[in-house]
Design a protein around this motif. Structure first.
Motif, PDB file in Angstrom:
ATOM      1  N   ARG A 196      56.515  56.160  79.248  1.00  0.00           N
ATOM      2  CA  ARG A 196      57.767  56.323  78.505  1.00  0.00           C
ATOM      3  C   ARG A 196      57.983  55.107  77.607  1.00  0.00           C
ATOM      4  N   PRO A 197      58.482  55.319  76.379  1.00  0.00           N
ATOM      5  CA  PRO A 197      58.818  54.188  75.512  1.00  0.00           C
ATOM      6  C   PRO A 197      60.193  53.641  75.913  1.00  0.00           C
ATOM      7  N   THR A 198      60.222  52.534  76.604  1.00  0.00           N
ATOM      8  CA  THR A 198      61.479  51.966  77.097  1.00  0.00           C
ATOM      9  C   THR A 198      61.288  50.463  77.306  1.00  0.00           C
ATOM     10  N   ARG A 199      62.332  49.774  77.740  1.00  0.00           N
ATOM     11  CA  ARG A 199      62.212  48.337  78.033  1.00  0.00           C
ATOM     12  C   ARG A 199      61.206  48.130  79.154  1.00  0.00           C
ATOM     13  N   LEU A 200      60.427  47.076  79.031  1.00  0.00           N
ATOM     14  CA  LEU A 200      59.347  46.844  79.998  1.00  0.00           C
ATOM     15  C   LEU A 200      59.505  45.524  80.739  1.00  0.00           C
ATOM     16  N   THR A 201      58.964  45.498  81.946  1.00  0.00           N
ATOM     17  CA  THR A 201      58.911  44.284  82.753  1.00  0.00           C
ATOM     18  C   THR A 201      57.446  44.025  83.087  1.00  0.00           C
ATOM     19  N   ARG A 240      61.337  49.477  84.394  1.00  0.00           N
ATOM     20  CA  ARG A 240      62.037  49.035  85.602  1.00  0.00           C
ATOM     21  C   ARG A 240      61.920  50.073  86.716  1.00  0.00           C
ATOM     22  N   LYS A 241      62.011  51.370  86.390  1.00  0.00           N
ATOM     23  CA  LYS A 241      61.923  52.410  87.428  1.00  0.00           C
ATOM     24  C   LYS A 241      60.545  52.413  88.097  1.00  0.00           C
ATOM     25  N   GLY A 257      59.662  51.211  91.942  1.00  0.00           N
ATOM     26  CA  GLY A 257      58.921  52.135  92.792  1.00  0.00           C
ATOM     27  C   GLY A 257      57.705  51.484  93.431  1.00  0.00           C
ATOM     28  N   ILE A 258      56.979  50.693  92.657  1.00  0.00           N
ATOM     29  CA  ILE A 258      55.801  49.987  93.185  1.00  0.00           C
ATOM     30  C   ILE A 258      56.210  49.124  94.369  1.00  0.00           C
ATOM     31  N   HIS A 259      57.281  48.338  94.179  1.00  0.00           N
ATOM     32  CA  HIS A 259      57.692  47.398  95.230  1.00  0.00           C
ATOM     33  C   HIS A 259      58.432  48.076  96.381  1.00  0.00           C
ATOM     34  N   ARG A 260      58.973  49.242  96.143  1.00  0.00           N
ATOM     35  CA  ARG A 260      59.611  49.997  97.226  1.00  0.00           C
ATOM     36  C   ARG A 260      58.554  50.628  98.130  1.00  0.00           C
ATOM     37  N   ARG A 318      53.379  60.454  92.681  1.00  0.00           N
ATOM     38  CA  ARG A 318      54.595  61.260  92.857  1.00  0.00           C
ATOM     39  C   ARG A 318      55.801  60.550  92.240  1.00  0.00           C
ATOM     40  N   HIS A 319      55.881  59.241  92.467  1.00  0.00           N
ATOM     41  CA  HIS A 319      56.991  58.479  91.910  1.00  0.00           C
ATOM     42  C   HIS A 319      56.946  58.496  90.376  1.00  0.00           C
ATOM     43  N   VAL A 320      55.772  58.275  89.806  1.00  0.00           N
ATOM     44  CA  VAL A 320      55.620  58.257  88.349  1.00  0.00           C
ATOM     45  C   VAL A 320      55.960  59.639  87.773  1.00  0.00           C
ATOM     46  N   HIS A 321      55.557  60.678  88.449  1.00  0.00           N
ATOM     47  CA  HIS A 321      55.888  62.041  88.010  1.00  0.00           C
ATOM     48  C   HIS A 321      57.411  62.218  87.947  1.00  0.00           C
ATOM     49  N   TRP A 322      58.125  61.699  88.930  1.00  0.00           N
ATOM     50  CA  TRP A 322      59.587  61.752  88.938  1.00  0.00           C
ATOM     51  C   TRP A 322      60.164  60.909  87.805  1.00  0.00           C
TER      52      TRP A 322
END
Length: 94
Positions: free
Chosen positions: A14-19, A51-52, A56-59, A84-88
């Motif tokens: 997704r094109p969004t703010r990145l960390t 951020r999402k 998710g990675i750290h969760r 699954r998380h990335v799909h969401w």
């Protein structure tokens, strides 16, 4: 770090703010095992994620698991739980 910051998340695209996500978490950098196994540049390698995806990675995984099993973008992309998380995340608004 990667050469240039991309304009989209390297996981969900997704094109969004990145960390910046360190592939070997910074908490592990001071451990002798990782200092012996990796050079400074390798320890600081990472990917740009939203951020999402980063949350998710750290969760899903603790720092030691990330450092041992998910120290590459390919390893993260191939993990079924993270898939699954990335799909969401892809369905979410930026």
């Amino acid at each position: 770090m990667t050469e240039r910051k991309p304009d989209h998340c390297q996981l969900c695209e997704r094109p969004t703010r990145l960390t910046y996500h360190h592939l070997i978490p910074k908490k592990m950098h001071r451990r002798t095992r990782f200092q012996k196994q990796y050079g400074r540049d390798e320890l600081n390698r990472g990917i740009w994620v939203c951020r999402k995806c980063h949350n998710g990675i750290h969760r899903l995984y603790d720092e030691m698991t990330l450092a041992k099993q998910f120290a590459s973008l390919d390893a993260l992309k191939q993990d079924p739980s993270l898939q699954r998380h990335v799909h969401w995340v892809r369905k979410q608004k930026s």
